[in-house]
Design a protein around this motif. Structure first.
Motif, PDB file in Angstrom:
ATOM      1  N   LEU A 202      49.797  50.570  88.342  1.00 55.58           N
ATOM      2  CA  LEU A 202      48.423  50.977  88.661  1.00 55.58           C
ATOM      3  C   LEU A 202      47.842  51.884  87.583  1.00 55.58           C
ATOM      4  O   LEU A 202      46.675  51.729  87.198  1.00 55.58           O
ATOM      5  CB  LEU A 202      48.369  51.661  90.025  1.00 55.58           C
ATOM      6  N   VAL A 203      48.634  52.810  87.089  1.00 59.48           N
ATOM      7  CA  VAL A 203      48.157  53.677  86.000  1.00 59.48           C
ATOM      8  C   VAL A 203      47.860  52.832  84.768  1.00 59.48           C
ATOM      9  O   VAL A 203      46.844  53.040  84.087  1.00 59.48           O
ATOM     10  CB  VAL A 203      49.180  54.799  85.702  1.00 59.48           C
ATOM     11  N   HIS A 204      48.708  51.849  84.483  1.00 61.53           N
ATOM     12  CA  HIS A 204      48.458  50.959  83.344  1.00 61.53           C
ATOM     13  C   HIS A 204      47.157  50.187  83.531  1.00 61.53           C
ATOM     14  O   HIS A 204      46.383  50.028  82.572  1.00 61.53           O
ATOM     15  CB  HIS A 204      49.621  49.989  83.137  1.00 61.53           C
ATOM     16  N   MET A 205      46.893  49.721  84.734  1.00 61.82           N
ATOM     17  CA  MET A 205      45.646  48.987  84.991  1.00 61.82           C
ATOM     18  C   MET A 205      44.435  49.881  84.731  1.00 61.82           C
ATOM     19  O   MET A 205      43.442  49.437  84.149  1.00 61.82           O
ATOM     20  CB  MET A 205      45.624  48.460  86.429  1.00 61.82           C
ATOM     21  N   ILE A 206      44.510  51.117  85.164  1.00 63.37           N
ATOM     22  CA  ILE A 206      43.410  52.061  84.920  1.00 63.37           C
ATOM     23  C   ILE A 206      43.238  52.275  83.424  1.00 63.37           C
ATOM     24  O   ILE A 206      42.118  52.245  82.898  1.00 63.37           O
ATOM     25  CB  ILE A 206      43.671  53.389  85.661  1.00 63.37           C
ATOM     26  N   GLU A 207      44.336  52.453  82.721  1.00 65.52           N
ATOM     27  CA  GLU A 207      44.296  52.630  81.266  1.00 65.52           C
ATOM     28  C   GLU A 207      43.709  51.405  80.578  1.00 65.52           C
ATOM     29  O   GLU A 207      42.891  51.521  79.659  1.00 65.52           O
ATOM     30  CB  GLU A 207      45.717  52.922  80.750  1.00 65.52           C
TER      31      GLU A 207
ATOM     32  N   GLN B 142      49.354  39.555  90.412  1.00 66.91           N
ATOM     33  CA  GLN B 142      49.919  38.324  90.957  1.00 66.91           C
ATOM     34  C   GLN B 142      51.313  38.021  90.421  1.00 66.91           C
ATOM     35  O   GLN B 142      52.217  37.697  91.179  1.00 66.91           O
ATOM     36  CB  GLN B 142      48.979  37.140  90.707  1.00 66.91           C
ATOM     37  N   ARG B 143      51.493  38.109  89.138  1.00 66.15           N
ATOM     38  CA  ARG B 143      52.789  37.741  88.551  1.00 66.15           C
ATOM     39  C   ARG B 143      53.823  38.850  88.681  1.00 66.15           C
ATOM     40  O   ARG B 143      54.964  38.592  89.042  1.00 66.15           O
ATOM     41  CB  ARG B 143      52.606  37.317  87.109  1.00 66.15           C
ATOM     42  N   ALA B 144      53.450  40.096  88.394  1.00 66.25           N
ATOM     43  CA  ALA B 144      54.425  41.187  88.433  1.00 66.25           C
ATOM     44  C   ALA B 144      54.648  41.704  89.853  1.00 66.25           C
ATOM     45  O   ALA B 144      55.792  41.873  90.268  1.00 66.25           O
ATOM     46  CB  ALA B 144      53.985  42.319  87.516  1.00 66.25           C
ATOM     47  N   LEU B 145      53.586  41.947  90.606  1.00 68.18           N
ATOM     48  CA  LEU B 145      53.732  42.561  91.922  1.00 68.18           C
ATOM     49  C   LEU B 145      53.948  41.555  93.048  1.00 68.18           C
ATOM     50  O   LEU B 145      54.797  41.760  93.911  1.00 68.18           O
ATOM     51  CB  LEU B 145      52.526  43.456  92.224  1.00 68.18           C
TER      52      LEU B 145
ATOM     53  N   GLU C 295      62.025  42.926  82.646  1.00 70.20           N
ATOM     54  CA  GLU C 295      61.355  44.223  82.653  1.00 70.20           C
ATOM     55  C   GLU C 295      61.226  44.744  84.081  1.00 70.20           C
ATOM     56  O   GLU C 295      61.133  43.958  85.023  1.00 70.20           O
ATOM     57  CB  GLU C 295      59.964  44.117  82.022  1.00 70.20           C
ATOM     58  N   THR C 296      61.191  46.052  84.190  1.00 70.40           N
ATOM     59  CA  THR C 296      60.970  46.690  85.485  1.00 70.40           C
ATOM     60  C   THR C 296      59.918  47.778  85.328  1.00 70.40           C
ATOM     61  O   THR C 296      59.717  48.318  84.242  1.00 70.40           O
ATOM     62  CB  THR C 296      62.259  47.324  86.043  1.00 70.40           C
ATOM     63  N   SER C 297      59.265  48.084  86.432  1.00 66.40           N
ATOM     64  CA  SER C 297      58.271  49.151  86.451  1.00 66.40           C
ATOM     65  C   SER C 297      58.024  49.550  87.891  1.00 66.40           C
ATOM     66  O   SER C 297      58.191  48.738  88.809  1.00 66.40           O
ATOM     67  CB  SER C 297      56.965  48.671  85.819  1.00 66.40           C
ATOM     68  N   SER C 298      57.595  50.765  88.092  1.00 65.61           N
ATOM     69  CA  SER C 298      57.188  51.167  89.443  1.00 65.61           C
ATOM     70  C   SER C 298      55.763  50.681  89.690  1.00 65.61           C
ATOM     71  O   SER C 298      54.983  50.459  88.745  1.00 65.61           O
ATOM     72  CB  SER C 298      57.251  52.684  89.603  1.00 65.61           C
TER      73      SER C 298
ATOM     74  N   VAL D 196      59.547  47.148  90.655  1.00 66.01           N
ATOM     75  CA  VAL D 196      59.497  45.688  90.644  1.00 66.01           C
ATOM     76  C   VAL D 196      60.064  45.178  89.324  1.00 66.01           C
ATOM     77  O   VAL D 196      60.036  45.871  88.309  1.00 66.01           O
ATOM     78  CB  VAL D 196      58.054  45.156  90.844  1.00 66.01           C
ATOM     79  N   THR D 197      60.560  43.961  89.378  1.00 61.58           N
ATOM     80  CA  THR D 197      61.110  43.296  88.200  1.00 61.58           C
ATOM     81  C   THR D 197      60.212  42.118  87.878  1.00 61.58           C
ATOM     82  O   THR D 197      59.796  41.385  88.779  1.00 61.58           O
ATOM     83  CB  THR D 197      62.549  42.807  88.484  1.00 61.58           C
TER      84      THR D 197
END
Length: 160
Positions: free
Chosen positions: A133-138, A59-62, A125-128, A118-119
Protein backbone atom coordinates in the motif's frame (compact mmCIF):
# COMPACT_ATOMS: atom_id res chain seq x y z
CA UNK A 1 -13.15 5.77 9.57
CA UNK A 2 -9.84 6.08 11.40
CA UNK A 3 -6.73 3.99 11.69
CA UNK A 4 -3.69 3.08 9.65
CA UNK A 5 -5.60 1.48 6.76
CA UNK A 6 -7.97 4.45 6.53
CA UNK A 7 -4.96 6.75 6.34
CA UNK A 8 -3.44 4.76 3.45
CA UNK A 9 -6.77 4.67 1.65
CA UNK A 10 -7.20 8.44 2.01
CA UNK A 11 -3.81 9.03 0.39
CA UNK A 12 -4.49 6.50 -2.36
CA UNK A 13 -7.88 8.07 -3.10
CA UNK A 14 -6.35 11.55 -3.15
CA UNK A 15 -3.70 10.58 -5.70
CA UNK A 16 -6.15 8.65 -7.87
CA UNK A 17 -8.37 11.74 -7.97
CA UNK A 18 -5.34 13.92 -8.72
CA UNK A 19 -4.48 11.79 -11.77
CA UNK A 20 -8.04 12.20 -13.03
CA UNK A 21 -7.93 15.98 -12.52
CA UNK A 22 -4.62 16.29 -14.36
CA UNK A 23 -6.20 14.61 -17.40
CA UNK A 24 -9.60 16.32 -17.28
CA UNK A 25 -10.77 18.37 -20.24
CA UNK A 26 -8.03 17.33 -22.66
CA UNK A 27 -8.47 15.95 -26.15
CA UNK A 28 -7.15 12.51 -27.13
CA UNK A 29 -4.31 14.23 -28.98
CA UNK A 30 -3.34 16.22 -25.90
CA UNK A 31 -3.55 13.17 -23.64
CA UNK A 32 -1.28 11.24 -26.02
CA UNK A 33 1.28 14.05 -26.28
CA UNK A 34 4.70 12.69 -25.34
CA UNK A 35 6.78 14.52 -22.76
CA UNK A 36 10.37 15.00 -23.97
CA UNK A 37 12.40 12.79 -26.30
CA UNK A 38 13.30 10.03 -25.94
CA UNK A 39 10.66 9.45 -23.23
CA UNK A 40 7.43 7.79 -24.28
CA UNK A 41 5.60 9.25 -21.26
CA UNK A 42 2.23 10.90 -21.86
CA UNK A 43 -0.82 11.50 -19.71
CA UNK A 44 -2.66 8.72 -21.52
CA UNK A 45 0.35 6.48 -21.00
CA UNK A 46 0.25 7.33 -17.29
CA UNK A 47 -3.40 6.25 -17.08
CA UNK A 48 -2.54 2.97 -18.79
CA UNK A 49 0.55 2.53 -16.62
CA UNK A 50 -1.40 3.09 -13.41
CA UNK A 51 -4.03 0.56 -14.54
CA UNK A 52 -1.14 -1.86 -15.00
CA UNK A 53 0.30 -0.99 -11.57
CA UNK A 54 -3.09 -1.38 -9.84
CA UNK A 55 -3.56 -4.71 -11.63
CA UNK A 56 -0.14 -6.04 -10.70
CA UNK A 57 -0.12 -5.12 -7.03
CA UNK A 58 -3.75 -5.74 -6.16
CA UNK A 59 -4.73 -8.55 -8.50
CA UNK A 60 -1.50 -10.43 -9.13
CA UNK A 61 0.38 -9.88 -5.85
CA UNK A 62 -2.44 -9.63 -3.30
CA UNK A 63 -5.31 -11.62 -4.84
CA UNK A 64 -2.91 -13.92 -6.71
CA UNK A 65 -4.74 -13.82 -10.04
CA UNK A 66 -2.67 -15.40 -12.81
CA UNK A 67 -2.63 -14.51 -16.47
CA UNK A 68 -1.47 -11.77 -18.79
CA UNK A 69 -0.36 -8.47 -17.33
CA UNK A 70 -2.24 -5.38 -18.44
CA UNK A 71 -0.57 -3.28 -21.13
CA UNK A 72 2.26 -5.74 -21.56
CA UNK A 73 3.75 -3.58 -24.34
CA UNK A 74 7.38 -3.69 -23.27
CA UNK A 75 7.14 -0.15 -21.89
CA UNK A 76 4.82 -0.62 -18.88
CA UNK A 77 1.80 0.89 -20.67
CA UNK A 78 3.52 3.89 -22.21
CA UNK A 79 4.16 2.42 -25.68
CA UNK A 80 1.68 2.32 -28.54
CA UNK A 81 -0.49 5.13 -27.14
CA UNK A 82 -2.89 6.28 -29.83
CA UNK A 83 -4.49 9.75 -29.86
CA UNK A 84 -8.03 8.45 -30.36
CA UNK A 85 -11.22 8.69 -28.35
CA UNK A 86 -11.40 4.88 -28.36
CA UNK A 87 -7.91 4.58 -26.83
CA UNK A 88 -8.79 7.15 -24.16
CA UNK A 89 -12.07 5.41 -23.32
CA UNK A 90 -10.36 2.02 -23.13
CA UNK A 91 -7.54 3.31 -20.90
CA UNK A 92 -9.91 4.98 -18.44
CA UNK A 93 -12.22 1.95 -18.38
CA UNK A 94 -9.27 -0.32 -17.64
CA UNK A 95 -7.97 1.98 -14.91
CA UNK A 96 -11.41 2.37 -13.30
CA UNK A 97 -11.96 -1.39 -13.36
CA UNK A 98 -8.64 -1.98 -11.61
CA UNK A 99 -9.35 0.74 -9.03
CA UNK A 100 -12.75 -0.81 -8.36
CA UNK A 101 -11.27 -4.29 -7.93
CA UNK A 102 -8.58 -2.90 -5.63
CA UNK A 103 -11.11 -0.98 -3.55
CA UNK A 104 -13.29 -4.09 -3.22
CA UNK A 105 -10.26 -5.99 -1.91
CA UNK A 106 -9.36 -3.14 0.46
CA UNK A 107 -12.94 -3.04 1.76
CA UNK A 108 -12.34 -6.51 3.23
CA UNK A 109 -8.98 -5.59 4.79
CA UNK A 110 -8.51 -4.45 8.39
CA UNK A 111 -5.64 -2.73 10.16
CA UNK A 112 -4.68 -6.12 11.57
CA UNK A 113 -4.23 -7.50 8.03
CA UNK A 114 -1.63 -4.89 7.06
CA UNK A 115 1.21 -6.99 8.45
CA UNK A 116 0.28 -10.06 6.42
CA UNK A 117 3.14 -11.14 4.15
CA UNK A 118 2.33 -12.20 0.60
CA UNK A 119 4.47 -14.02 -1.93
CA UNK A 120 4.38 -13.05 -5.61
CA UNK A 121 6.31 -13.18 -8.88
CA UNK A 122 6.16 -16.97 -8.98
CA UNK A 123 7.26 -17.23 -5.37
CA UNK A 124 10.42 -15.18 -5.80
CA UNK A 125 9.41 -12.08 -3.80
CA UNK A 126 7.59 -11.31 -0.58
CA UNK A 127 6.16 -8.15 0.91
CA UNK A 128 3.73 -7.11 3.60
CA UNK A 129 0.36 -5.73 2.60
CA UNK A 130 1.40 -2.50 4.35
CA UNK A 131 4.51 -2.15 2.18
CA UNK A 132 2.46 -2.74 -0.97
CA UNK A 133 0.00 0.00 0.00
CA UNK A 134 2.82 2.42 0.78
CA UNK A 135 4.39 1.54 -2.58
CA UNK A 136 1.09 2.25 -4.35
CA UNK A 137 0.91 5.67 -2.70
CA UNK A 138 4.52 6.35 -3.71
CA UNK A 139 3.84 5.20 -7.28
CA UNK A 140 0.86 7.54 -7.61
CA UNK A 141 2.67 10.46 -5.95
CA UNK A 142 5.62 10.16 -8.31
CA UNK A 143 3.45 9.86 -11.40
CA UNK A 144 1.10 12.65 -10.34
CA UNK A 145 4.20 14.85 -10.28
CA UNK A 146 4.92 13.76 -13.84
CA UNK A 147 1.27 14.41 -14.75
CA UNK A 148 1.50 17.93 -13.30
CA UNK A 149 4.49 18.75 -15.51
CA UNK A 150 2.93 17.14 -18.59
CA UNK A 151 -0.29 19.08 -18.11
CA UNK A 152 1.58 22.36 -17.66
CA UNK A 153 3.41 21.74 -20.96
CA UNK A 154 0.16 21.00 -22.76
CA UNK A 155 -1.97 23.98 -21.72
CA UNK A 156 -0.27 25.80 -18.84
CA UNK A 157 -2.58 24.37 -16.15
CA UNK A 158 -0.80 23.96 -12.80
CA UNK A 159 -1.68 23.00 -9.25
CA UNK A 160 -4.51 20.84 -7.98
Amino acid sequence: MTGELANYRDYLTHYRETLERKCAGLSPEQLATKSVPPSSMSLLGLVRHMARVEHFWFQRALVEVEGQRLYDDGDAGFAEVEPTEEAVTLAWASWREQVSLADAWLDRLTDEGLGQVVTFRQGTETSSVRDILVHMIEEYARHCGHADLLRECIDGTTGE
